[in-house]
Design a protein around this motif. Structure first.
Motif, mmCIF file in Angstrom:
data_model
loop_
_atom_site.group_PDB
_atom_site.id
_atom_site.type_symbol
_atom_site.label_atom_id
_atom_site.label_comp_id
_atom_site.label_asym_id
_atom_site.label_seq_id
_atom_site.Cartn_x
_atom_site.Cartn_y
_atom_site.Cartn_z
ATOM 1 N N LEU A 66 32.152 48.555 43.121
ATOM 2 C CA LEU A 66 32.897 49.501 42.299
ATOM 3 C C LEU A 66 31.954 50.435 41.542
ATOM 4 O O LEU A 66 32.097 51.656 41.589
ATOM 5 N N SER A 69 30.016 52.806 43.853
ATOM 6 C CA SER A 69 30.874 53.896 44.334
ATOM 7 C C SER A 69 31.043 54.975 43.277
ATOM 8 O O SER A 69 31.084 56.167 43.591
ATOM 9 N N TYR A 83 36.076 56.847 38.358
ATOM 10 C CA TYR A 83 36.617 55.491 38.306
ATOM 11 C C TYR A 83 38.096 55.477 38.682
ATOM 12 O O TYR A 83 38.525 54.648 39.489
ATOM 13 N N ARG A 87 39.386 53.457 41.867
ATOM 14 C CA ARG A 87 40.289 52.330 41.609
ATOM 15 C C ARG A 87 41.626 52.523 42.331
ATOM 16 O O ARG A 87 42.187 51.575 42.868
ATOM 17 N N LYS A 90 41.070 51.671 45.980
ATOM 18 C CA LYS A 90 40.723 50.286 46.288
ATOM 19 C C LYS A 90 41.539 49.284 45.487
ATOM 20 O O LYS A 90 41.096 48.171 45.250
ATOM 21 N N SER A 94 40.937 44.299 44.843
ATOM 22 C CA SER A 94 40.468 43.641 43.635
ATOM 23 C C SER A 94 41.243 42.353 43.389
ATOM 24 O O SER A 94 42.436 42.262 43.655
ATOM 25 N N LYS A 101 41.693 44.369 34.379
ATOM 26 C CA LYS A 101 41.637 45.783 34.778
ATOM 27 C C LYS A 101 41.747 46.686 33.552
ATOM 28 O O LYS A 101 41.093 47.730 33.487
#
Length: 164
Positions: A66, A69, A83, A87, A90, A94, A101
């Motif tokens: 994460l 990336s 982010y 997020r 993906k 997770s 989160k």
């Protein structure tokens, strides 16, 4: 034919228990990866590296995909925009809970928007919360990890016995 069906039922219930145990372990691994990455970001801020994207891209892909990336994403200007985009792409990859989160969301909303001391304080607070989440996940895994695997097998055997 009936024997095959019974074997499939046993295998499916065993798989469910094993998968639940494995997912708990994967969550622990993911939290450890993120904690290591936040520690890296804090160290970079402490030593005066101001370019946050380069701090993120310095993190190896295997260490925390994460954060890596975020450092290599170039379509967005701010770390938070990067982010949010990553997020969203993906989300299914997770193992984190909504609370975990949310901790990450709060970190990325604020990182890079204040002075060095406040950013280090943000990293400390995030590390504290993530460490608490990790301790809870580790405790649950130790308590229930083996139980899920065994209960899946036992549930499958119980169903097989009932069908016989």
């Amino acid at each position: 034919m009936k024997q095959l069906a019974l074997i499939l039922i046993l295998a499916a219930s065993s798989f469910c228990g094993i998968f639940k145990s494995w997912s708990m372990k994967r969550k622990i691994d993911e939290l450890r990866e993120i904690i290591t990455a936040v520690e890296h970001i804090k160290a970079g801020i402490s030593f005066g590296r101001k370019n946050l994207p380069s701090l993120f891209s310095d993190i190896e892909k295997e260490t925390c995909p994460l954060f890596y990336s975020i450092g290599t994403e170039t379509r967005y200007d701010t770390v938070y925009e990067r982010y949010k985009n990553i997020r969203a792409e993906k989300e299914t990859g997770s193992w984190l809970s909504d609370v975990e989160k949310k901790t990450l969301d709060n970190f990325f909303i604020s990182i890079g928007r204040s002075n060095e001391e406040e950013q280090k304080s943000l990293c400390d607070g995030t590390l504290f919360r993530l460490s608490n989440h990790l301790a809870e996940a580790d405790e649950k895994y130790k308590k229930y990890g083996g139980l899920f695997s065994k209960s899946g097998v036992l549930a499958g055997l119980f169903i097989v016995i009932l069908l016989l």
